[in-house]
Design an enzyme around this catalytic site. Structure first.
Site, PDB file in Angstrom:
ATOM      1  N   GLY A  80      -1.298   3.908   0.619  1.00  0.00           N
ATOM      2  CA  GLY A  80      -2.705   4.253   0.771  1.00  0.00           C
ATOM      3  C   GLY A  80      -2.920   5.755   0.744  1.00  0.00           C
ATOM      4  O   GLY A  80      -2.126   6.505   0.166  1.00  0.00           O
ATOM      5  N   SER A  81      -3.960   6.195   1.397  1.00  0.00           N
ATOM      6  CA  SER A  81      -4.333   7.603   1.392  1.00  0.00           C
ATOM      7  C   SER A  81      -3.418   8.427   2.294  1.00  0.00           C
ATOM      8  O   SER A  81      -2.724   7.887   3.173  1.00  0.00           O
ATOM      9  CB  SER A  81      -5.781   7.764   1.872  1.00  0.00           C
ATOM     10  OG  SER A  81      -5.876   7.437   3.251  1.00  0.00           O
TER      11      SER A  81
ATOM     12  N   GLY B 289      -1.752   7.565   5.934  1.00  0.00           N
ATOM     13  CA  GLY B 289      -0.326   7.749   6.146  1.00  0.00           C
ATOM     14  C   GLY B 289      -0.014   8.629   7.338  1.00  0.00           C
ATOM     15  O   GLY B 289       0.946   8.375   8.080  1.00  0.00           O
TER      16      GLY B 289
ATOM     17  N   GLU C 275       3.953   5.514   1.099  1.00  0.00           N
ATOM     18  CA  GLU C 275       3.703   5.850  -0.304  1.00  0.00           C
ATOM     19  C   GLU C 275       2.230   6.213  -0.393  1.00  0.00           C
ATOM     20  O   GLU C 275       1.355   5.343  -0.395  1.00  0.00           O
ATOM     21  CB  GLU C 275       4.056   4.654  -1.204  1.00  0.00           C
ATOM     22  CG  GLU C 275       4.311   5.041  -2.649  1.00  0.00           C
ATOM     23  CD  GLU C 275       3.023   5.238  -3.416  1.00  0.00           C
ATOM     24  OE1 GLU C 275       2.632   6.427  -3.595  1.00  0.00           O
ATOM     25  OE2 GLU C 275       2.412   4.260  -3.817  1.00  0.00           O
TER      26      GLU C 275
ATOM     27  N   CYS D  87      -1.653   5.222  -8.245  1.00  0.00           N
ATOM     28  CA  CYS D  87      -1.081   6.331  -7.476  1.00  0.00           C
ATOM     29  C   CYS D  87      -0.304   7.262  -8.391  1.00  0.00           C
ATOM     30  O   CYS D  87      -0.084   8.424  -8.058  1.00  0.00           O
ATOM     31  CB  CYS D  87      -0.207   5.822  -6.343  1.00  0.00           C
ATOM     32  SG  CYS D  87       0.929   4.529  -6.818  1.00  0.00           S
TER      33      CYS D  87
END
Length: 509
Positions: free
Chosen positions: A240-241, A245, A262, A296
């Protein structure tokens, strides 16, 4: 589409929680899933509550006690069967990914194929969970390392790869002997339900207990926060963002748990004068426009040697003009919608900020209106001129915006490339061996993925996936990333009748 939903076990109103065999009743609050293609309602899901979470986590803990005792090759056989089940339903599940997510049909099916490939890899891995043997300094002793199952793990995934990222984590974790609890994005809940149904069929056909694989759909407060704070989950893998994270890393770290993160990409490509420009344009176009810029690994920055800047801009503009935008289910369409209107608004805010900071739009960036774009989720991909000094370039806007910058030489290009906080995927286009080697060397790209003469998107499952800096440092899927899902144990075995101590220490006679 209704037939496909029915075949995949999707109802008008669906449960929030699945334990591999049973669906829980869940609460009355509903989450709606609308297609970004035309805005139509696809189905609803009852949101998970605290009591649903407790049922799932306890079931997963109990199942782990059984699953860890199953030999790893036998666990691999179950994963092989999951891959076969996905092969049978690849077209239907791929179509659902497209309808709920908005990516091209070929990309939707390709994402399902990626999980199938991971299953194949995990089957082989189930026979290769290697430890090491080493020589002891003590006579009559043997030392070795071995790997054991870790426990129930939590997997939190984003909307942009609603099938693949679960596969990267869950299939490796299952052969490692872990049980899995999955919290998918609330933007693509029906895809998660369909995938869970398919996995559940295989688990039930093998007579396995509930809790080996579980699904939980709900709000961050009710489900996500409970997962990351729960010491019963020794590992949280989250995609995610960067902001998300940071939160997960802090919370999980505070309880001394593990996290695979990630996060943001903001990926760059360097193009040098010796590059094959036809090859470069094709790679840049797919990297920046594929999945509507919502990967991503999407290409977001293009650093071009000043000698070829104008030529490359001209070629890219011509290529962008030929991109057909529309319903991703239709043949010939190259870019579908963004995930929702909120994503469109973020893109427009970024373009306004670009102009404030001194940049300019070279091409695109408009919101498309009227038939067939009534959903308000369609935009034209954007080429924008920028400089490395602009704060906006260091941010990641999850949209098809490509920032173009000039560099006078390779050293300047690499410095520009590495100047952002993120470090996921990177690439250089060059026919010069020295330039390619410099890019891959210690002082070159600082990303977890570095490519030569291919783009930033489309990573293969054989290599561990992940990045550095604000990307989180985690690795998923290939290589030896299976180790993250297991615990390492060092063993010393004394087969002598003596009891010598290490480091020559003497403790009495």
């Amino acid at each position: 589409m209704r037939d496909i939903l029915k075949q995949l076990g999707i109802e008008k109103v669906n449960s929030c929680a699945f334990t591999g065999k049973k669906w829980l009743k869940c609460g009355d609050e509903l989450l709606e899933s609308h297609s970004p293609i035309d805005g139509r309602l696809l189905g609803t899901v009852r949101k998970g509550r605290a009591e649903d979470y407790e049922k799932v986590i306890e079931q997963a803990r109990e199942a782990f006690l059984f699953w860890r005792q199953v030999p790893a090759p036998k666990r691999g056989e179950v994963v092989r069967q999951i891959g076969e089940e996905l092969r049978r339903r690849k077209k239907e599940l791929g179509a659902l990914v497209t309808v709920e997510n908005g990516k091209l049909l070929a990309e939707g099916e390709g994402e399902v194929q990626e999980v199938i490939d991971v299953c194949d890899m995990a089957v082989g891995q189930s026979r290769m969970l290697y430890g090491l043997t080493m020589h002891s300094e003590r006579p009559g002793h043997r030392m070795y390392e071995q790997w054991h199952p870790l426990g129930p793990i939590g997997v939190i995934t984003a909307f942009n790869f609603p099938v693949a990222v679960l596969g990267w984590n869950a299939m490796i974790a299952l052969v490692a002997g872990d049980t899995v609890i999955w919290k998918p994005s609330h933007k693509v809940p029906l895809t998660a339900i369909a995938l869970s149904q398919l996995i559940g069929r295989v688990l039930e056909a093998n007579g396995l207990p509930e809790g080996i694989f579980s699904l939980l759909i709900g709000d961050r407060e009710d489900i996500g926060e409970r997962m990351i704070n729960d010491p019963r989950l020794p590992l949280i893998s989250a995609t995610g963002s960067v902001a998300m994270g940071r939160r997960i890393g802090q919370v999980v770290g505070r309880r001394l748990g593990r996290a695979i993160l990630e996060l943001g990409g903001n990926n760059g490509i360097i193009v040098m004068p010796s590059a094959d420009l036809e090859l470069a344009v094709r790679a840049i176009l797919f990297g920046a426009v594929g999945t509507a810029g919502q990967r991503c690994t999407s290409t977001r920055r293009l650093i071009v040697h000043e000698q070829i800047y104008d030529v490359l801009v001209e070629r890219l503009t011509a290529a962008y003009r030929q991109v057909r935008i529309g319903n991703p289910l239709e043949e010939g369409v190259l870019m579908g919608p963004l995930i929702d209107i909120e994503a469109v608004d973020k893109m427009q805010k970024a373009l306004k900020e670009l102009k404030k900071q001194g940049g300019r739009v070279i091409y695109g960036g408009e919101v498309l209106k009227g038939e067939p774009y009534d959903a308000g989720t369609y935009v034209t991909p954007c080429l924008a001129e920028a400089t490395g000094a602009m704060p906006l370039v260091s941010e990641e806007t999850f949209a098809p915006i490509l920032y173009l910058m000039k560099a006078a030489n390779l050293e300047e290009a690499i410095a520009l490339h590495n100047a952002v906080p993120q470090g996921l995927s990177s690439a250089i286009f060059t026919s010069d061996l020295r330039e390619s080697e410099a890019f891959l060397a210690h002082a070159g790209s600082d990303c977890g993925i570095a490519n030569v003469n291919i783009g930033t998107s489309g990573a293969e499952i054989g290599g561990a996936f992940g990045g550095e800096k604000n990307t989180g440092g985690g690795r998923e899927s290939g290589s030896d990333s299976w180790k993250a899902y297991m615990r390492r144990q060092t063993n010393t075995l004394n087969w002598s009748k003596e009891l010598p101590l290490a480091q020559g220490i003497s403790f009495g006679d």
